[in-house]
Design a protein around this motif. Structure first.
Motif, mmCIF file in Angstrom:
data_model
loop_
_atom_site.group_PDB
_atom_site.id
_atom_site.type_symbol
_atom_site.label_atom_id
_atom_site.label_comp_id
_atom_site.label_asym_id
_atom_site.label_seq_id
_atom_site.Cartn_x
_atom_site.Cartn_y
_atom_site.Cartn_z
ATOM 1 N N LEU A 190 0.827 10.328 -3.198
ATOM 2 C CA LEU A 190 1.136 11.881 -2.776
ATOM 3 C C LEU A 190 2.426 12.385 -3.577
ATOM 4 O O LEU A 190 1.728 14.227 -3.609
ATOM 5 C CB LEU A 190 2.396 12.097 -1.330
ATOM 6 C CG LEU A 190 2.050 11.582 -0.437
ATOM 7 C CD1 LEU A 190 2.877 10.660 1.346
ATOM 8 C CD2 LEU A 190 0.521 12.454 0.326
ATOM 9 N N ASN A 211 0.726 -0.975 0.214
ATOM 10 C CA ASN A 211 0.030 -0.271 0.187
ATOM 11 C C ASN A 211 0.677 1.317 -0.135
ATOM 12 O O ASN A 211 0.400 2.459 -0.500
ATOM 13 C CB ASN A 211 -0.968 -0.076 0.987
ATOM 14 C CG ASN A 211 -0.270 -0.123 2.158
ATOM 15 O OD1 ASN A 211 0.703 0.865 2.921
ATOM 16 N ND2 ASN A 211 -0.462 -0.550 3.395
ATOM 17 N N TYR A 212 2.479 0.823 0.710
ATOM 18 C CA TYR A 212 2.604 2.601 0.398
ATOM 19 C C TYR A 212 3.239 3.156 -0.580
ATOM 20 O O TYR A 212 3.659 3.495 -1.041
ATOM 21 C CB TYR A 212 4.387 1.906 1.874
ATOM 22 C CG TYR A 212 5.199 1.008 0.628
ATOM 23 C CD1 TYR A 212 6.206 1.196 0.388
ATOM 24 C CD2 TYR A 212 4.651 -0.142 0.961
ATOM 25 C CE1 TYR A 212 6.641 0.226 0.099
ATOM 26 C CE2 TYR A 212 5.879 -1.274 0.962
ATOM 27 C CZ TYR A 212 6.879 -0.732 -0.022
ATOM 28 O OH TYR A 212 7.896 -1.990 -1.014
ATOM 29 N N TRP A 213 3.682 2.063 -1.771
ATOM 30 C CA TRP A 213 3.552 2.715 -3.241
ATOM 31 C C TRP A 213 2.385 3.526 -3.224
ATOM 32 O O TRP A 213 2.728 3.959 -4.521
ATOM 33 C CB TRP A 213 3.412 0.992 -4.243
ATOM 34 C CG TRP A 213 4.971 0.642 -4.551
ATOM 35 C CD1 TRP A 213 5.108 -0.826 -4.229
ATOM 36 C CD2 TRP A 213 5.467 0.694 -5.107
ATOM 37 N NE1 TRP A 213 6.761 -0.844 -4.436
ATOM 38 C CE2 TRP A 213 7.151 -0.250 -5.450
ATOM 39 C CE3 TRP A 213 5.917 1.653 -6.125
ATOM 40 C CZ2 TRP A 213 7.575 0.515 -5.885
ATOM 41 C CZ3 TRP A 213 6.845 2.254 -6.973
ATOM 42 C CH2 TRP A 213 8.459 1.041 -6.821
ATOM 43 N N VAL A 227 0.359 5.155 -1.521
ATOM 44 C CA VAL A 227 0.597 6.403 -0.822
ATOM 45 C C VAL A 227 1.704 6.879 -1.335
ATOM 46 O O VAL A 227 1.505 8.031 -1.531
ATOM 47 C CB VAL A 227 0.537 6.140 0.085
ATOM 48 C CG1 VAL A 227 0.911 7.827 1.455
ATOM 49 C CG2 VAL A 227 -0.256 5.257 1.422
ATOM 50 N N PHE A 228 2.913 6.552 -1.663
ATOM 51 C CA PHE A 228 4.103 7.309 -2.505
ATOM 52 C C PHE A 228 3.342 8.063 -3.814
ATOM 53 O O PHE A 228 3.643 9.178 -3.626
ATOM 54 C CB PHE A 228 4.781 5.950 -3.120
ATOM 55 C CG PHE A 228 5.503 6.754 -3.612
ATOM 56 C CD1 PHE A 228 6.502 7.939 -3.306
ATOM 57 C CD2 PHE A 228 6.200 6.760 -5.060
ATOM 58 C CE1 PHE A 228 7.438 8.374 -3.531
ATOM 59 C CE2 PHE A 228 7.542 6.808 -5.606
ATOM 60 C CZ PHE A 228 7.963 7.873 -5.163
#
Lengths: 275, 165
Positions: free
Chosen positions: A20, A12-14, A16-17
């Protein structure tokens, strides 16, 4: 499906990245003029190159009419130029006419000229009726041309610098050492300055101007530049070769100088010689 | 937890103000501008989630952007740094060696910390310079700017970390 969801949760951080960064780039293009302009121009470049190709092709189609338009314009401008030239020719205001009032100038046109004889003469289209008299100085665009020798009613004969009879008093610009300029035949671009004292400071490239000592020419008219300096046999003077600034092979319009006080000066000097 | 957040906010305010009021005006030789605010990203706890660090980085970057009148540029670069930070850190430090959580000279040693900070600074500055030039017409100048600014940033960060310990 579950795998996909698991995958998304795990990475999921992909998301979010990317989310953003997307916000950042939107902000960037929205509020920064430079980045925005680069972005939009590079998008536009493709379209522009297509337009450029089409226009470079289509421009050939109307070459013929463009050509005709240009020719029309050309003719019109030439006619205008001819008209202006005649007007300019009638306006005699140039630097020559700004000389001291002691001198008066007349415009004249060269109608005959030679440079390859031992004694060269120039014929002008103005004569006694126009106010020209013998012993008046003649200068052209480049500098000194000669001295009026004979006049008839409507014509005058000028002793060119390229003539053994001509002797013009000259000096180096910036000093008062003077000598007599004579032409010894040969090259029509080079004359010789005699009687220049050998203590005078003369160097190659110095400008030679009229001295103003004779009543013919005012002081300071350009004659030429020093080509070479050599000692004379008499041990007292230099022989200075001068590159003439007037191109004698190509003179058409000249000015004739009348020195209003020349006669007075000549008479005065003659009385001394007579005694 | 609340204490950590407040402490970090305080640090962020200080760093953003220093960045905006002092360092943005440092323009040595027309190239070199240190970006000290990445310190806040570099000092995040190892166990903190990437998303949380990225959000902090975004906030910090936006604040710097607001002060330097360049919306998005610093934010994008610091989010990028926060995104790659765990990978950079794992290049130089094994997970076991870092139990206390926050990378610093004391916890991971001066050598590893310097490498970690240098690579991070280079990545961040490269991203930032690339985005602000947004073209490849002056690559030489861009590289010069990245390298020189990184050197200065690293020196500043090492000094601060040395004092804090």
């Amino acid at each position: 499906m579950r795998n996909l969801i698991n995958f998304l949760i795990k990475y999921n951080y992909w998301l979010v990245f990317l989310g953003l960064e997307l916000i950042c780039f939107v902000l960037m293009f929205r509020f920064n003029r430079y980045q925005g302009s680069v972005f939009f121009t590079s998008v536009n470049e493709l379209a522009a190159s297509v337009y450029e190709t089409t226009s470079s092709v289509s421009s050939y189609f109307n070459l013929r009419s463009e050509n005709e338009k240009l020719m029309d314009r050309n003719i019109q401008l030439q006619a205008e130029l001819a008209g202006l030239k005649t007007i300019v020719a009638e306006l005699g205001k140039d630097t020559v006419s700004l000389l001291p009032s002691q001198y008066q100038t007349f415009k004249a046109r060269v109608i005959n000229n030679s440079i390859n004889k031992d004694d060269n003469y120039i014929t002008l289209d103005k004569g006694a009726e126009d106010g020209i008299a013998p012993d008046m100085g003649v200068i052209g665009a480049g500098g000194v041309v000669g001295i009026v020798y004979l006049v008839s009613e409507n014509r005058s004969l000028v002793v060119s610098v390229l003539n053994s009879k001509a002797s013009i008093s000259c000096k180096v610009r910036g000093s008062n050492y003077f000598g007599n300029l004579k032409w010894t035949g040969g090259d029509s671009k080079v004359a010789t300055l005699f009687d220049m004292p050998n203590h005078a400071e003369v160097a190659e490239g110095d400008t030679i101007v009229t001295s103003g000592f004779s009543s013919v020419f005012p002081e300071g008219l350009p004659v030429g530049t020093v080509k070479s300096v050599a000692n004379n046999n008499d041990g007292l003077s230099y022989i200075v070769k001068v590159d003439l600034s007037t191109d004698f092979g190509n003179i058409s319009d000249v000015r004739v100088f009348r020195n209003n006080m020349g006669e007075e000066q000549t008479n005065l000097e003659e009385t001394v010689k007579g005694k | 937890m609340v204490q950590t957040v407040l402490f970090r906010l305080l640090w962020m305010v200080v760093l953003v103000l220093v960045q905006a009021l002092v360092l943005n005006n440092v323009n040595i030789l027309g190239y070199i501008t240190p970006y000290l605010y990445i310190y806040i990203i570099l000092k995040a706890d190892v166990n903190e989630s990437r998303n949380s660090v990225m959000l902090w980085a975004f906030l910090c970057g936006i604040l710097v952007d607001i002060f330097s009148d360049s919306p998005g540029i610093n934010a994008a670069s610091s989010v990028f740094l926060a995104f790659v930070r765990p990978n950079v850190l794992s290049l130089f430090v094994s997970r076991d060696a870092l139990e206390q959580g926050v990378p610093s000279i004391k916890t991971i040693g001066i050598g590893a910390f310097t490498k970690y900070v240098s690579v991070s600074a280079l990545l961040h500055h490269s991203f930032l310079v690339a985005v602000s030039y947004f073209s490849l017409t002056s690559v030489g100048e861009m590289i010069l700017r990245v390298v020189l600014s990184s050197v200065l940033t690293v020196v500043f960060i090492l000094l601060i970390d040395n004092i804090r310990k």
